[in-house]
Design an enzyme around this catalytic site. Structure first.
Site, mmCIF file in Angstrom:
data_model
loop_
_atom_site.group_PDB
_atom_site.id
_atom_site.type_symbol
_atom_site.label_atom_id
_atom_site.label_comp_id
_atom_site.label_asym_id
_atom_site.label_seq_id
_atom_site.Cartn_x
_atom_site.Cartn_y
_atom_site.Cartn_z
ATOM 1 N N PHE A 95 0.811 -1.220 0.000
ATOM 2 C CA PHE A 95 0.000 0.000 0.000
ATOM 3 C C PHE A 95 0.837 1.259 0.000
ATOM 4 O O PHE A 95 0.385 2.330 -0.420
ATOM 5 C CB PHE A 95 -0.964 -0.008 1.190
ATOM 6 C CG PHE A 95 -0.369 0.436 2.505
ATOM 7 C CD1 PHE A 95 -0.527 1.739 2.945
ATOM 8 C CD2 PHE A 95 0.308 -0.456 3.327
ATOM 9 C CE1 PHE A 95 0.004 2.154 4.164
ATOM 10 C CE2 PHE A 95 0.827 -0.060 4.541
ATOM 11 C CZ PHE A 95 0.679 1.255 4.968
ATOM 12 N N LYS A 96 2.088 1.168 0.453
ATOM 13 C CA LYS A 96 2.936 2.358 0.509
ATOM 14 C C LYS A 96 3.153 2.967 -0.878
ATOM 15 O O LYS A 96 3.432 4.158 -0.997
ATOM 16 C CB LYS A 96 4.288 1.998 1.132
ATOM 17 C CG LYS A 96 4.231 1.252 2.458
ATOM 18 C CD LYS A 96 3.678 2.100 3.580
ATOM 19 C CE LYS A 96 3.597 1.331 4.891
ATOM 20 N NZ LYS A 96 4.858 1.069 5.536
#
Length: 463
Positions: free
Chosen positions: A110-111
């Site tokens: 998700f980063k």
């Protein structure tokens, strides 16, 4: 839009300066002077937008006129062109659960949603100013590779990423250390993520050093990361609600550093119809204990778990929430963190604790429960959860209208997945062949002095 420090020690600054400053010079975190409000009519209008179009609308009020709208649109389009799914963050139905897949970026975590944007934003601002930036960050697993992939090969930028030696998954380590671009520097510190994060904060707090070496931040202390992550809450809500402002949705968020769930809190403060935000932690449960008791107390040690990106004791973004909880009383925030530094704990009174309980639910999930959740989800649907996502799904059991954030691709955690279901998840193209690549990394003691000396030497050699 102007930005202030949670500790009240800086004059208001603009968005670009906030991005480049990272951590406020008084040791606090940067927050907008005001949070823009989204109206029900806007929510209806935004419901049919693509992720990229929605990002433009959500971000613009926080940026103002500092970046022309067409330039911002181009930055957003370039950032999300690297994602493998056309919806960027698709929402899927899995055995009665709604899973928000945040792992379709170049490092399968998700980063990427924030760091692909932040890398391009840094490049844009540096080209405009003619400056240079030396990024210093710490990672518990996914931030490092996402940050590296966001800035690898970019002019005017060097990046130094610290990770705790032996405390991240082999694939996570290889994703970082196999990037051989000259502007990328990987450092394995002999300690925990909290040690690495403490080193970063210490060097950012050394203002002469920070200024002399043009240090910048990519950890979720950087406001641009929070802003970019808030977009997928709006995107997921629109897919569940169809744009009906009366439809409230809950989110279950596996979190250790509080950045991902704070992005949801920001969206809620803006006016997104959020019912509850569920803080899902592992055995390192400082955030869960705070929600349940109002007492934020560091434990005796950081436990290694099957969800290593959440093996964190001190959640850096917690300070932003505390600022809003205390109605912007920066003197009180500063005093509480001074108490925390001396005693290892801070506590809010009963009235504020009731507000915490209204903002969040929380659950701490054991490794055994994590494995059971991976196993049961796979058995019922054939869908494989990564261990962090499994923590979030388990924490949301029994809830209605909840979206569970899938923070990483399960192939990044082959050992945990294999233990649960006896097989490995198929690797996406971005992970294939990683383990055979050449690597470059140095190992240092977990001290600010060791890292500072290495950074100075590397930058002097790069001139």
């Amino acid at each position: 839009m102007h930005y202030l420090s949670t500790r009240g020690g800086i004059a208001p600054i603009g968005f670009a300066d906030a991005v480049m400053m990272g951590l406020a010079t008084d040791g606090g975190l940067l927050i907008p002077a005001e949070i823009p409000e989204v109206t029900p009519d806007q929510l209806r209008a935004w419901a049919g937008l693509s992720f990229q179009e929605l990002a433009l609308e959500v971000m613009t009020p926080f940026i103002g006129e500092e970046i022309p709208r067409e330039d911002l649109r181009a930055l957003i389009d370039r950032s999300y062109a690297t994602f493998a799914h056309p919806q960027v963050t698709p929402l899927v139905e899995v055995g009665g659960n709604r899973i928000l897949e945040l792992f379709h970026g170049p490092t399968a975590a998700f980063k990427d949603v924030a760091l692909q944007f932040l890398g391009n934003l840094f490049e844009y601002l540096l080209a405009r100013s003619g400056g240079r930036l030396n990024i210093l960050g710490a990672t518990s697993g996914d931030t490092g590779s996402a940050a590296i992939y966001g800035v690898r090969g970019k002019e005017r930028i060097q990046i130094f990423i610290l990770h705790p030696k032996g405390r991240i998954s082999p694939i996570q380590e290889r994703q970082m250390t196999s990037v051989l671009d000259e502007n990328v520097h990987n450092i394995a510190v002999r300690g925990t993520f909290d040690d690495a994060q403490g080193i970063v904060k210490s060097l950012f707090g050394d203002l002469p050093f920070k200024s002399a070496y043009s240090l910048g931040a990519v950890n979720s202390i950087n406001w641009a990361r929070i802003l970019a992550q808030s977009v997928y809450y709006f995107h997921a809500w629109a897919r569940v609600s169809g744009g009906d402002p009366e439809r409230r949705v809950s989110f279950s968020v596996p979190t250790g550093n509080f950045g991902d769930v704070f992005a949801g809190y920001l969206a809620k403060r803006m006016g997104l119809p959020v019912e509850r935000l569920v803080i899902a932690t592992n055995r390192n449960d400082i955030l869960t204990r705070f929600v349940r008791t109002g007492d934020y107390a560091v434990g005796d040690r950081v436990y290694q778990t099957l969800s290593p990106a959440m093996d964190i004791q001190i959640a850096s973004n917690f300070e932003r929430y505390l600022y809003y909880l205390l109605d912007g009383d920066s003197d009180r925030v500063r005093a509480l963190f001074e108490d925390m530094r001396s005693s290892g704990r801070l506590e809010v009174d009963a009235s504020h604790h009731r507000r915490v309980e209204a903002d969040f639910a929380a659950a701490a999930v054991t490794d055994e429960e994590t494995l059971e959740q991976i196993r049961s989800t796979y058995s019922s649907s054939g869908y494989i959860l990564c261990p962090h996502t499994a923590v979030g799904v388990h924490a949301a059991r029994g809830m209605r209208d909840v979206v569970c954030l899938a923070t990483a691709h399960p192939a990044k955690f082959a050992e945990a997945v294999g233990e649960a279901i006896g097989l490995e998840a198929a690797q996406p193209p971005s992970l294939q062949g990683l383990m055979g690549k050449e690597c470059r990394c140095i190992e240092l003691d977990a001290t600010a002095e060791a890292v500072k000396g290495h950074l100075q030497g590397a930058l002097e050699a790069a001139v």
